[in-house]
Scaffold this active site. Structure first.
Site, PDB file in Angstrom:
ATOM      1  N   GLU A  88      -5.451  -8.447   8.869  1.00 22.46           N
ATOM      2  CA  GLU A  88      -6.622  -9.352   8.910  1.00 22.46           C
ATOM      3  C   GLU A  88      -6.308 -10.745   8.391  1.00 22.46           C
ATOM      4  OE1 GLU A  88      -6.000  -7.239   6.635  1.00 22.46           O
ATOM      5  OE2 GLU A  88      -7.019  -7.615   4.736  1.00 22.46           O
ATOM      6  N   HIS A 147      -1.464  -6.364   5.626  1.00 16.07           N
ATOM      7  CA  HIS A 147      -2.790  -6.893   5.959  1.00 16.07           C
ATOM      8  C   HIS A 147      -2.848  -7.638   7.295  1.00 16.07           C
ATOM      9  CE1 HIS A 147      -4.792  -6.249   2.003  1.00 16.07           C
ATOM     10  NE2 HIS A 147      -3.526  -6.149   1.615  1.00 16.07           N
ATOM     11  N   CYS A 176      -4.514  -1.375   3.038  1.00 12.25           N
ATOM     12  CA  CYS A 176      -4.146  -1.517   1.625  1.00 12.25           C
ATOM     13  C   CYS A 176      -4.989  -0.582   0.753  1.00 12.25           C
ATOM     14  CB  CYS A 176      -4.254  -2.984   1.199  1.00 12.25           C
ATOM     15  SG  CYS A 176      -3.451  -3.337  -0.367  1.00 12.25           S
TER      16      CYS A 176
END
Lengths: 75, 222
Positions: free
Chosen positions: B196, B194, B85
């Protein structure tokens, strides 16, 4: 300024808002940035070259933006 | 492996990224934007967020943080670097990756569970996936529209440098539905969604993001 071929969503938003406020006849709006940089002493060719370097390195992203430098006398 | 996660002023997802690194079986090392020191890490993640308030352009000021000189140097020597990002935006501003990320074409912030296809599983961040594998992870951005000039786009496609592509819909106006790319060498990867946030059942949309953090282990034993 965003390069002509780069989509400018902010300009499009402004273009959409103008007719709603009664401003007719606007066919295109592009939104950019303006930096006012004050220089100590005279704007020599060397100083101007330095300002152009600033524009290329940090102030603009040459991948998506064009820039122009104009010199104005301080008030 | 020791994986450094850089914290810039305004980073949001640095702690999530560190956690994902640990869940992926690696050691997470906190790196600070103001320190020109990578602390001996084997790989670096630039996390998501709004570093330096997105002032000027997203990633434009972060690019000149002292730690970035070291990241650029290490990336040039082949160290795996992943930008997620805002990290992707920083990698583009640093010229470690081609192209740029501009405001979403629909002008709204987007936050959704996004289906992607892994197009390139030959990077140290994607080797745990099968080529063509479809994964669903969260996407959340205001300026995630990937743009590049025609020759660059052609080169990215022709050389297999597109790492991930949006499926079902184009959430931000990215050219060729590009969600992530890699450099010519394949060690630097930028990704707008994302991974994560998709590494544990308890939180997030599933475990589809875990591969980005287990790939490093597989790469080192390959």
């Amino acid at each position: 300024m965003p390069k002509p071929e780069i989509l400018d969503p902010q300009g499009k938003a402004v273009l959409g808002a103008l007719p709603r406020l009664g401003f007719a006849g606007v066919s295109e709006v592009r939104q950019g940035k303006r930096f006012e940089i004050e220089i100590e002493g005279d704007v020599t060719d060397a100083v101007l070259a330095e300002v152009n370097k600033m524009a290329e390195t940090l102030l603009s992203n040459p991948v998506i933006e064009d820039y122009a430098v104009t010199v104005e006398a301080s008030a | 492996m020791k994986v450094g996660v850089v914290t810039f002023p305004g980073s949001l997802d640095d702690v999530d990224a560190q956690r994902a690194v640990r869940i992926g079986g690696n050691e997470a090392v906190a790196l600070w934007h103001g320190d020109a020191d990578l602390k001996g890490v084997d790989a670096v993640i630039l996390p998501g967020g709004f570093s330096y308030g997105d002032y000027l352009r997203c990633g434009a000021i972060s690019r000149f943080a002292p730690v970035m000189d070291k990241v650029v140097e290490a990336a040039g020597a082949g160290m795996p670097v992943l930008g997620i990002c805002n990290g992707f935006q920083i990698l583009c501003e640093s010229h470690l990756l081609p192209g740029a990320l501009i405001r979403n074409d629909h002008r709204k912030f987007v936050c959704r569970d996004q289906l992607l296809r892994i197009e390139n599983n030959r990077t140290p961040w994607t080797s745990a996936y099968d080529a063509g594998q479809e994964i669903r992870i969260v996407l959340k951005n205001g300026e995630g529209g990937f743009v590049a000039d025609a020759p660059t786009l052609e080169r990215l496609e022709g050389e297999g440098q597109v790492v991930a592509r949006y499926l079902e819909m184009n959430p931000n106006g990215s050219m060729n539905e590009i969600a992530g790319i890699t450099n010519e060498r394949g060690n630097v990867v930028g990704l707008m969604p994302h991974p994560e946030h998709a590494v544990e059942e308890l939180t997030g949309s599933g475990l589809d993001g875990l591969g980005f953090f287990t790939s490093l282990v597989e790469a080192s034993f390959a």
